[in-house]
Design an enzyme around this catalytic site. Structure first.
Site, PDB file in Angstrom:
ATOM      1  N   ASP A 252       2.592  -0.750  12.140  1.00 28.63           N
ATOM      2  CA  ASP A 252       1.107  -1.259  12.030  1.00 28.63           C
ATOM      3  C   ASP A 252       0.715  -2.475  12.251  1.00 28.63           C
ATOM      4  O   ASP A 252      -0.516  -2.975  12.206  1.00 28.63           O
ATOM      5  CB  ASP A 252       1.045  -1.066  10.231  1.00 28.63           C
ATOM      6  CG  ASP A 252       0.998   0.496   9.696  1.00 28.63           C
ATOM      7  OD1 ASP A 252       0.476   1.282  10.456  1.00 28.63           O
ATOM      8  OD2 ASP A 252       1.428   0.696   8.707  1.00 28.63           O
TER       9      ASP A 252
ATOM     10  N   GLY B 121      -4.670   8.346   5.822  1.00 28.64           N
ATOM     11  CA  GLY B 121      -3.555   9.501   6.180  1.00 28.64           C
ATOM     12  C   GLY B 121      -2.542   9.600   5.114  1.00 28.64           C
ATOM     13  O   GLY B 121      -2.175  10.642   4.946  1.00 28.64           O
TER      14      GLY B 121
ATOM     15  N   LYS C 252       0.965  -1.262  -0.010  1.00 26.82           N
ATOM     16  CA  LYS C 252      -0.106  -0.164  -0.136  1.00 26.82           C
ATOM     17  C   LYS C 252       0.971   1.261   0.064  1.00 26.82           C
ATOM     18  O   LYS C 252       0.820   2.182  -0.830  1.00 26.82           O
ATOM     19  CB  LYS C 252      -0.705  -0.106   1.272  1.00 26.82           C
ATOM     20  CG  LYS C 252      -1.873   0.878   1.387  1.00 26.82           C
ATOM     21  CD  LYS C 252      -3.052   0.647   2.394  1.00 26.82           C
ATOM     22  CE  LYS C 252      -2.635   0.779   4.050  1.00 26.82           C
ATOM     23  NZ  LYS C 252      -2.643   2.104   4.243  1.00 26.82           N
ATOM     24  N   SER C 253       1.898   1.351   0.803  1.00 32.29           N
ATOM     25  CA  SER C 253       2.683   2.377   0.976  1.00 32.29           C
ATOM     26  C   SER C 253       3.301   2.725  -0.358  1.00 32.29           C
ATOM     27  O   SER C 253       3.660   3.825  -0.902  1.00 32.29           O
ATOM     28  CB  SER C 253       3.942   2.160   1.894  1.00 32.29           C
ATOM     29  OG  SER C 253       3.310   2.498   3.300  1.00 32.29           O
TER      30      SER C 253
ATOM     31  N   ARG D 108       2.892   5.890  -3.345  1.00 35.63           N
ATOM     32  CA  ARG D 108       3.967   6.448  -3.769  1.00 35.63           C
ATOM     33  C   ARG D 108       4.326   6.515  -5.214  1.00 35.63           C
ATOM     34  O   ARG D 108       4.673   7.463  -5.930  1.00 35.63           O
ATOM     35  CB  ARG D 108       5.326   6.343  -3.169  1.00 35.63           C
ATOM     36  CG  ARG D 108       5.314   6.781  -1.600  1.00 35.63           C
ATOM     37  CD  ARG D 108       6.301   6.041  -0.830  1.00 35.63           C
ATOM     38  NE  ARG D 108       6.282   6.696   0.536  1.00 35.63           N
ATOM     39  CZ  ARG D 108       5.327   6.365   1.719  1.00 35.63           C
ATOM     40  NH1 ARG D 108       4.399   5.689   1.529  1.00 35.63           N
ATOM     41  NH2 ARG D 108       5.726   6.896   2.787  1.00 35.63           N
TER      42      ARG D 108
ATOM     43  N   ARG E  94      -5.506   2.771  18.489  1.00 32.12           N
ATOM     44  CA  ARG E  94      -5.166   1.235  18.296  1.00 32.12           C
ATOM     45  C   ARG E  94      -4.714   0.793  19.689  1.00 32.12           C
ATOM     46  O   ARG E  94      -4.642  -0.296  19.771  1.00 32.12           O
ATOM     47  CB  ARG E  94      -4.205   0.826  17.330  1.00 32.12           C
ATOM     48  CG  ARG E  94      -4.836   1.141  15.777  1.00 32.12           C
ATOM     49  CD  ARG E  94      -4.046   0.719  14.806  1.00 32.12           C
ATOM     50  NE  ARG E  94      -4.655   0.788  13.402  1.00 32.12           N
ATOM     51  CZ  ARG E  94      -4.058   0.991  12.433  1.00 32.12           C
ATOM     52  NH1 ARG E  94      -2.490   0.984  12.155  1.00 32.12           N
ATOM     53  NH2 ARG E  94      -4.680   0.995  11.256  1.00 32.12           N
TER      54      ARG E  94
HETATM   55  C1  S3P Z   1       2.809   5.075   6.142  1.00 30.86           C
HETATM   56  C2  S3P Z   1       3.292   5.442   7.553  1.00 30.86           C
HETATM   57  C3  S3P Z   1       2.757   5.299   8.635  1.00 30.86           C
HETATM   58  C4  S3P Z   1       2.230   3.918   8.671  1.00 30.86           C
HETATM   59  C5  S3P Z   1       0.837   4.046   7.800  1.00 30.86           C
HETATM   60  C6  S3P Z   1       1.672   4.021   6.355  1.00 30.86           C
HETATM   61  C7  S3P Z   1       3.310   5.600   4.975  1.00 30.86           C
HETATM   62  O1  S3P Z   1       2.519   6.300   9.229  1.00 30.86           O
HETATM   63  O2  S3P Z   1       1.750   3.644  10.064  1.00 30.86           O
HETATM   64  O3  S3P Z   1       0.249   3.034   7.581  1.00 30.86           O
HETATM   65  O4  S3P Z   1       3.020   4.930   3.809  1.00 30.86           O
HETATM   66  O5  S3P Z   1       4.161   6.374   4.907  1.00 30.86           O
HETATM   67  P1  S3P Z   1       3.030   7.389   9.827  1.00 30.86           P
HETATM   68  O6  S3P Z   1       3.962   8.134   9.015  1.00 30.86           O
HETATM   69  O7  S3P Z   1       2.001   8.276  10.420  1.00 30.86           O
HETATM   70  O8  S3P Z   1       3.880   6.716  10.958  1.00 30.86           O
END
Ligand code: S3P
Length: 449
Positions: free
Chosen positions: A312, A92, A21-22, A26, A343
């Site tokens: 996570d 987020g 997902k991350s 990007r 959480r």
């Molecule tokens: C993520 C960073 C993390 C992670 C989130 C995905 C990302 O959050 O918990 O699930 O893709 O950069 P934080 O940057 O708030 O630590």
């Protein structure tokens, strides 16, 4: 939707989990910013990444699907002012990374999200971006979304992250690509470095040192890539296989970037029968197959950099801890309180229903393992990681577990129930019932969420 689970006789097989997902977020955002068109394969299909794609389309980016997991990103001519507010949904990463990108665009935009995302802190990106000269306002003045962004000229800053956050780091680096001079970000603990790796591969002027990343403005070249499997999704199967008494699971082609492998290190330290096999590089990211067999686990302490590297997966590790012998302490994880749900509170409340001796701390959890879980009625609190964590708890618990609002899994792992059915086989769990594959096929839908 309510899902009902019980322990299948075995959990066996091989699978490839959805794309990371991350990395998907990007790959879409950076290719949208870059010159040239790109094909991204293996994209995550969950709601979070679809939100990023939808926002980019609203910004005029040509983004089309060329298959279920393939996205084509056109050679656009920059971004256009969106007619409507952008909706990051539950994500987020979408909101924080796009805020960094929009801070330098010469137009006004609004970005908002669902109830959960509108409760989460956005001042952590507003503050550094404002120091770069951005004009960003929390509409309600409470440091939360919706945000109004009046993009403009930025200047580089030197920023020491107050909390370890890859999203904040990435937002500042994205803004730095369009800021005058050098932008430097320092981090207290290493966080996922997918942005830096991709920027390097796309020709950015970036220098990465341990704990310090410096970027200068400059163009990016679009890059085709195949997204590796998401270790955060694989983690559910790694823990399920370790905890189930008759299990062996191999997850193929999963990303093992060292900033993400805290879950592997924690499970190994707990005594899991786990091996990382056939490690290779794909698209600038390390990838491997991970095999886990039924294991007896013991409690450990998780804190510092290790907690950041499995942030996570900490709710899931609480399930492993409940099934282990001895005490597990999770600390330095106050960030868990500002995720899709609090959480620390939601994990403690739901696992308590399953008979777990679990105590909340301000920055973590203390779990006294007793080698078993009792099936119970639980709720995901609308949080995908909690829904997935409770599903794994339900697969190893005695008796039946019901999960309310189980559809939350769609945020990161919509294929979860199908993968579970394959791993649990088609044997009936109790003769005469319709339950198969550890899960009642007839999910009940509540009238209203
Ligand atoms: C993520 C960073 C993390 C992670 C989130 C995905 C990302 O959050 O918990 O699930 O893709 O950069 P934080 O940057 O708030 O630590």
């Amino acid at each position: 939707m309510i899902e009902t689970l019980s322990r299948p006789r075995t959990l066996r097989g091989e699978l490839a989990v959805p794309g990371d997902k991350s990395i998907t977020h990007r790959a879409l955002i950076l290719n949208a910013l870059a010159a040239g068109s790109a094909t991204v394969r293996g994209v995550a299909r969950g709601a979070d990444c679809r939100a990023t794609a939808a926002c980019l389309r609203q910004l005029g980016v040509e983004l089309s699907e060329a298959g279920p997991e393939t996205m084509l990103i056109g050679d656009g001519a920059g971004f256009a002012e969106p007619a409507e507010p952008l909706d990051a949904g539950n994500s987020g990463t979408t909101m924080r990374l796009l805020t960094g990108l929009l801070a330098a665009q010469p137009f006004r935009s609004f970005i908002t999200g669902d109830d959960s995302l509108r409760r989460r802190p956005m001042d952590r990106v507003i503050e550094p971006l404002s120091r770069m000269g951005a004009d960003i306002r929390s509409v309600a003045g409470d440091g939360r979304a919706p945000l109004e962004i009046n993009g403009g000229r930025l200047k580089g800053i030197h920023y020491a992250l107050p909390v370890a956050s890859a999203q904040v780091k990435s937002a500042v680096l994205l803004a730095g690509l369009a800021a005058a001079g050098e932008t430097v970000v320092e981090e207290p603990h290493p966080t996922r470095d997918h942005t830096e790796r991709m920027l390097q591969a796309m020709g950015a002027d970036i220098d990465c040192q341990p704990g310090r990343i410096a970027v200068r403005p400059g163009p990016l070249e679009a890059m085709d890539l195949t997204v590796p499997g998401d270790l955060s999704s694989a983690a559910y199967w790694l823990v399920a296989a370790a905890l189930h008494p008759d299990a062996e699971i191999v997850v193929r082609g999963v990303g093992v970037n060292p900033t993400r492998t805290g879950i592997v290190d924690a499970l190994v330290e707990m005594g899991a029968d786990l091996s990382v096999e056939a490690e290779r590089l794909a698209g600038g990211e390390p990838v491997a197959d991970i095999r886990v067999r039924s294991s007896g686990l013991r409690g450990i302490t998780i804190g510092g950099s290790l907690a950041v590297r499995c942030i996570d997966e900490l709710p899931l590790l609480a399930v492993a801890a409940a099934m282990a012998q001895g005490v597990t302490e999770i600390r330095d994880a106050g960030e868990l309180r500002v995720k899709e749900s609090d959480r620390i509170a939601t994990t403690a409340a739901e696992l308590e229903r399953m008979g777990v001796d679990i105590r909340e701390r301000a920055d973590g959890l203390v779990i006294r393992g007793r080698g078993r879980l009792d099936g119970a009625r639980c709720s995901s609190h609308g949080d995908h990681r909690l829904a997935l964590t409770l599903a794994i708890a339900g697969l190893v618990a005695d008796g039946v577990t019901e999960i309310q609002d189980a559809e939350a899994v769609d945020v990161s792992y919509p294929e979860f129930w199908d993968d579970l059915a394959r791993l649990a086989g088609s044997e009936r769990v109790d003769a005469g019932s319709r339950r198969r594959a550890g899960r009642d096929r007839k999910s009940t839908r509540t009238a209203q969420r």
